[in-house]
Motif scaffolding. Structure first.
Motif, PDB file in Angstrom:
ATOM      1  N   THR A 254       0.869  -1.173   0.000  1.00  0.00           N
ATOM      2  CA  THR A 254       0.000   0.000   0.000  1.00  0.00           C
ATOM      3  C   THR A 254       0.906   1.222   0.000  1.00  0.00           C
ATOM      4  N   ASN A 255       0.305   2.409  -0.111  1.00  0.00           N
ATOM      5  CA  ASN A 255       1.143   3.607  -0.136  1.00  0.00           C
ATOM      6  C   ASN A 255       1.739   3.955   1.223  1.00  0.00           C
ATOM      7  N   THR A 256       1.424   3.155   2.252  1.00  0.00           N
ATOM      8  CA  THR A 256       2.073   3.335   3.553  1.00  0.00           C
ATOM      9  C   THR A 256       3.127   2.250   3.821  1.00  0.00           C
ATOM     10  N   HIS A 257       3.239   1.293   2.914  1.00  0.00           N
ATOM     11  CA  HIS A 257       4.262   0.249   3.050  1.00  0.00           C
ATOM     12  C   HIS A 257       5.640   0.902   2.935  1.00  0.00           C
ATOM     13  N   PRO A 258       6.602   0.531   3.777  1.00  0.00           N
ATOM     14  CA  PRO A 258       7.924   1.178   3.729  1.00  0.00           C
ATOM     15  C   PRO A 258       8.649   1.019   2.398  1.00  0.00           C
ATOM     16  N   GLU A 259       8.252   0.015   1.591  1.00  0.00           N
ATOM     17  CA  GLU A 259       8.910  -0.176   0.301  1.00  0.00           C
ATOM     18  C   GLU A 259       7.951   0.064  -0.878  1.00  0.00           C
ATOM     19  N   TRP A 260       6.945   0.875  -0.630  1.00  0.00           N
ATOM     20  CA  TRP A 260       6.017   1.269  -1.697  1.00  0.00           C
ATOM     21  C   TRP A 260       6.764   1.908  -2.870  1.00  0.00           C
ATOM     22  N   SER A 261       7.733   2.756  -2.543  1.00  0.00           N
ATOM     23  CA  SER A 261       8.497   3.431  -3.590  1.00  0.00           C
ATOM     24  C   SER A 261       9.282   2.436  -4.443  1.00  0.00           C
ATOM     25  N   VAL A 262       9.673   1.311  -3.847  1.00  0.00           N
ATOM     26  CA  VAL A 262      10.377   0.279  -4.596  1.00  0.00           C
ATOM     27  C   VAL A 262       9.460  -0.290  -5.674  1.00  0.00           C
ATOM     28  N   PHE A 263       8.232  -0.579  -5.284  1.00  0.00           N
ATOM     29  CA  PHE A 263       7.273  -1.130  -6.247  1.00  0.00           C
ATOM     30  C   PHE A 263       6.945  -0.106  -7.330  1.00  0.00           C
ATOM     31  N   LEU A 264       6.777   1.153  -6.944  1.00  0.00           N
ATOM     32  CA  LEU A 264       6.486   2.180  -7.943  1.00  0.00           C
ATOM     33  C   LEU A 264       7.610   2.283  -8.969  1.00  0.00           C
ATOM     34  N   GLU A 265       8.849   2.220  -8.504  1.00  0.00           N
ATOM     35  CA  GLU A 265       9.975   2.312  -9.428  1.00  0.00           C
ATOM     36  C   GLU A 265      10.041   1.084 -10.328  1.00  0.00           C
ATOM     37  N   LEU A 266       9.746  -0.078  -9.769  1.00  0.00           N
ATOM     38  CA  LEU A 266       9.701  -1.307 -10.566  1.00  0.00           C
ATOM     39  C   LEU A 266       8.674  -1.177 -11.682  1.00  0.00           C
ATOM     40  N   LEU A 267       7.499  -0.687 -11.344  1.00  0.00           N
ATOM     41  CA  LEU A 267       6.431  -0.517 -12.327  1.00  0.00           C
ATOM     42  C   LEU A 267       6.788   0.573 -13.335  1.00  0.00           C
ATOM     43  N   LYS A 268       7.374   1.656 -12.862  1.00  0.00           N
ATOM     44  CA  LYS A 268       7.730   2.758 -13.749  1.00  0.00           C
ATOM     45  C   LYS A 268       8.780   2.332 -14.770  1.00  0.00           C
ATOM     46  N   GLN A 269       9.791   1.604 -14.329  1.00  0.00           N
ATOM     47  CA  GLN A 269      10.835   1.185 -15.260  1.00  0.00           C
ATOM     48  C   GLN A 269      10.293   0.197 -16.292  1.00  0.00           C
ATOM     49  N   THR A 270       9.412  -0.688 -15.874  1.00  0.00           N
ATOM     50  CA  THR A 270       8.804  -1.628 -16.812  1.00  0.00           C
ATOM     51  C   THR A 270       7.981  -0.884 -17.856  1.00  0.00           C
ATOM     52  N   ALA A 271       7.153   0.050 -17.400  1.00  0.00           N
ATOM     53  CA  ALA A 271       6.301   0.808 -18.313  1.00  0.00           C
ATOM     54  C   ALA A 271       7.121   1.681 -19.250  1.00  0.00           C
ATOM     55  N   GLU A 272       8.164   2.326 -18.728  1.00  0.00           N
ATOM     56  CA  GLU A 272       8.997   3.183 -19.573  1.00  0.00           C
ATOM     57  C   GLU A 272       9.725   2.365 -20.634  1.00  0.00           C
ATOM     58  N   ASN A 273      10.207   1.196 -20.255  1.00  0.00           N
ATOM     59  CA  ASN A 273      10.886   0.332 -21.212  1.00  0.00           C
ATOM     60  C   ASN A 273       9.953  -0.022 -22.365  1.00  0.00           C
ATOM     61  N   LEU A 274       8.732  -0.448 -22.045  1.00  0.00           N
ATOM     62  CA  LEU A 274       7.772  -0.814 -23.091  1.00  0.00           C
ATOM     63  C   LEU A 274       7.409   0.402 -23.941  1.00  0.00           C
ATOM     64  N   ALA A 275       7.214   1.546 -23.295  1.00  0.00           N
ATOM     65  CA  ALA A 275       6.847   2.763 -24.025  1.00  0.00           C
ATOM     66  C   ALA A 275       7.924   3.146 -25.037  1.00  0.00           C
ATOM     67  N   LYS A 276       9.176   3.070 -24.628  1.00  0.00           N
ATOM     68  CA  LYS A 276      10.269   3.428 -25.528  1.00  0.00           C
ATOM     69  C   LYS A 276      10.398   2.428 -26.675  1.00  0.00           C
ATOM     70  N   GLN A 277      10.124   1.166 -26.409  1.00  0.00           N
ATOM     71  CA  GLN A 277      10.152   0.172 -27.489  1.00  0.00           C
ATOM     72  C   GLN A 277       9.063   0.464 -28.521  1.00  0.00           C
ATOM     73  N   ILE A 278       7.897   0.896 -28.040  1.00  0.00           N
ATOM     74  CA  ILE A 278       6.810   1.251 -28.958  1.00  0.00           C
ATOM     75  C   ILE A 278       7.212   2.447 -29.816  1.00  0.00           C
ATOM     76  N   ALA A 279       7.761   3.473 -29.179  1.00  0.00           N
ATOM     77  CA  ALA A 279       8.177   4.662 -29.930  1.00  0.00           C
ATOM     78  C   ALA A 279       9.235   4.317 -30.968  1.00  0.00           C
ATOM     79  N   LYS A 280      10.182   3.477 -30.592  1.00  0.00           N
ATOM     80  CA  LYS A 280      11.271   3.111 -31.505  1.00  0.00           C
ATOM     81  C   LYS A 280      10.763   2.333 -32.704  1.00  0.00           C
ATOM     82  N   ASP A 281       9.673   1.575 -32.507  1.00  0.00           N
ATOM     83  CA  ASP A 281       9.131   0.742 -33.583  1.00  0.00           C
ATOM     84  C   ASP A 281       7.992   1.439 -34.324  1.00  0.00           C
ATOM     85  N   GLY A 282       7.971   2.768 -34.291  1.00  0.00           N
ATOM     86  CA  GLY A 282       6.961   3.503 -35.040  1.00  0.00           C
ATOM     87  C   GLY A 282       6.972   3.098 -36.504  1.00  0.00           C
ATOM     88  N   GLU A 283       5.827   3.158 -37.130  1.00  0.00           N
ATOM     89  CA  GLU A 283       5.699   2.682 -38.508  1.00  0.00           C
ATOM     90  C   GLU A 283       6.697   3.376 -39.431  1.00  0.00           C
TER      91      GLU A 283
END
Length: 410
Positions: A254-283
Motif C-alpha cells: 500500500t502507499n504506507t508500506h515502507p517499500e512502496w516506492s520500490v514497487f512504484l519504481e519497478l512498475l515505472k521502469q517496466t512501463a517506460e521500457n515498453l513505451a520506448k520500445q513502442i516509440a522506436k518501432d513507429g511505422e
C-alpha cells in the motif's frame, strides 16, 4: 509518501518477458484472422490476480474496453486476458459488444471459470466485424505454458504493423522476497496517448490489492505511456493492463508500506521500457528520439513541451534527414501552449549545443549530422523558468510511414 528509489536497486533481466513472474502462462496461435501470422493470444494465471488498467482517452472506445472495464469492476481480480490482432472490434455497435462478451466467455470456459475472470483486448482495422468462428477455433488452439517460446508466441500474436515484438523483465526485493515484473506490448502507428494503437500488458507476482495497484499504475502512466507519440493520432483501443497474482508472498503493498516506492519504481521502469520500445518501432521509423525539457515551473508544462517537440512532423523529418535544423524545435516549443522565455533558451543535440541563451552559436554541421544519424538521438532543451523537467519519446517520420498507412487495409 516515499520518493522513488534509486535506479540501481531495480535489476533488469536480459531476455525478460511477460512470464518472468511466478505463476503466469501464455500462448499464441494462428486463428486465421491474418493470412499466416499468429493472431490470437492469451495470458493466464491459475491464482486470481489483482488487476488495474488505464484506457484510451478517445471518446470513441472499442467494445473490448467496455468488456474489460466490466470484468475488473466485478471483483478487481482476473485470471487473464485474451487478445486478438487484425480486427479492432471498434465502431461495430451492438454486434461488436456481443462478440467481445462472447470472446471473454470462450476464454473463461476454457479454464472452467466465470466469464468476468477474463479481460479482452483487440487491435487492428476499425469498423470490421469479428469472425467469431475463427476466434472460437483460435481460443481452442491456445495452450498456455510458462516457456520463453510461449511468451514470444503471445508477443507475436498481438502485433499489427509492428516490426518486432516488445518485452522486458525486472526484479527487486520487497520484504526480503524477490518480486518480479514482466511486460509485453504492441504499438507502431496511431500512437499519441492519452494512451495509443497501443496495448500493454504487465505481470507481477507482488502481493497488492486491486485499488492499490490501480493507484500505482495511474501514478506512473503520465510519465511513461502517455509521453510517447508516433504520429499524433489517438486510437480507439488503447489499454494497459497490470495483473498481480501475489506469488512472491511479500506483505501487501500500500502507499504506507515502507517499500512502496520500490514497487512504484519497478512498475515505472517496466512501463517506460515498453513505451520506448513502442516509440522506436513507429511505422517506418529508423530512429528513437528522446526529448528532455529542463528548467520549467511545472512538470506538466515540461512534459507538454517535450511531447510537442517530439511530435512535430518537421522535427521528425529533420531527424530522418539528419538535419541540424534547431529552428523547428524552438518553433514547436512556441506552439506547445506553454509559456517560456525564448531569449533564455538553450538547445542541444546530445551534448552539441546549437542555441545558447536565445542566441545561435557556431557549431559543426558535420558533427551534428553524424550524431543525428544514430539509431537513438537525444534533444535537450534548457530553460530558466523553474526547476522541473519532463521527457517524451517518439521517432522519425519516413517515406515508409506513408507507404504502410496508405495500404493498411490491403
Amino acid at each position: 509518501m516515499n520518493t522513488l528509489q534509486p535506479v540501481e536497486e531495480i535489476k533488469q533481466i536480459q531476455e525478460g518477458n511477460i512470464l518472468m513472474p511466478k505463476g503466469f502462462k501464455a500462448s499464441g496461435a494462428h486463428a486465421g484472422l491474418r493470412y499466416s501470422k499468429k493472431d490470437i493470444g492469451i495470458i493466464y494465471t491459475e491464482t486470481a490476480a489483482s488487476s488495474a488498467a488505464v484506457y484510451t482517452q478517445n471518446v470513441v472506445q472499442a467494445a473490448p474496453i467496455n468488456v474489460t472495464k466490466d470484468s475488473i469492476a466485478v471483483t478487481g481480480k482476473l485470471h487473464g486476458i485474451v487478445v486478438n490482432s487484425a480486427c479492432a472490434n471498434a465502431c461495430t455497435g451492438e454486434q461488436g459488444l456481443k462478440d467481445a462478451i462472447e470472446m471473454r466467455k470462450l476464454a473463461a470456459q476454457k479454464f472452467g471459470l466465470e466469464d468476468h475472470s477474463f479481460a479482452v483486448a483487440s487491435t487492428g482495422v476499425i469498423g470490421e466485424f469479428m469472425e467469431m468462428d475463427k476466434i472460437k477455433n483460435g481460443i481452442d488452439l491456445l495452450e498456455p505454458t510458462d516457456t520463453a517460446e510461449a511468451a514470444e508466441d503471445f508477443g507475436t500474436a498481438i502485433l499489427t504493423t509492428d516490426i518486432v515484438t516488445k518485452s522486458c523483465g525486472y526484479e527487486t526485493v520487497i520484504d526480503g522476497k524477490c518480486v518480479k515484473m514482466g511486460g509485453a506490448a504492441k504499438g507502431s502507428g496511431m500512437i499519441h496517448p492519452n494512451m495509443a494503437t497501443m496495448l500493454g500488458f504487465i505481470t507481477t507476482d507482488a502481493v497488492i490489492e486491486p485499488n492499490d495497484l490501480q493507484e500505482a499504475l495511474s501514478s506512473i502512466t503520465n510519465d511513461t505511456f502517455n509521453q510517447i507519440t508516433v504520429d499524433g493520432d489517438c486510437s480507439t483501443n488503447d489499454m494497459v493492463l497490470v495483473l498481480a497474482n501475489g506469488a512472491a508472498r511479500n506483505e501487501p503493498l500500500t502507499n504506507t508500506h515502507p517499500e512502496w516506492s520500490v514497487f512504484l519504481e519497478l512498475l515505472k521502469q517496466t512501463a517506460e521500457n515498453l513505451a520506448k520500445q513502442i516509440a522506436k518501432d513507429g511505422e517506418g521509423a529508423t530512429k528513437l528520439i528522446e526529448v528532455n525539457v529542463h528548467g520549467m515551473n511545472s512538470k506538466q508544462d515540461s512534459q507538454m513541451m517535450a511531447k510537442t517537440i517530439v511530435g512535430s512532423n518537421l522535427v521528425k523529418t529533420a531527424a530522418f534527414g539528419a538535419d541540424a535544423n534547431w529552428g523547428r524545435i524552438i518553433a514547436a516549443m512556441g506552439r506547445s501552449g506553454v509559456g517560456f522565455q525564448p531569449e533564455q533558451t538553450t538547445i542541444s543535440f546530445g551534448e552539441i549545443i546549437v542555441l545558447k541563451d536565445g542566441e545561435p552559436i557556431q557549431f559543426s554541421e558535420e558533427d551534428v549530422k553524424a550524431y543525428l544519424e544514430n539509431e537513438s538521438i537525444i534533444i535537450n532543451v534548457y530553460l530558466k523558468d523553474g526547476n522541473e523537467s519532463g521527457t517524451a519519446w517518439g521517432c522519425d517520420l519516413t517515406y515508409d510511414y506513408v507507404k504502410i498507412n496508405g495500404s493498411y487495409r490491403s
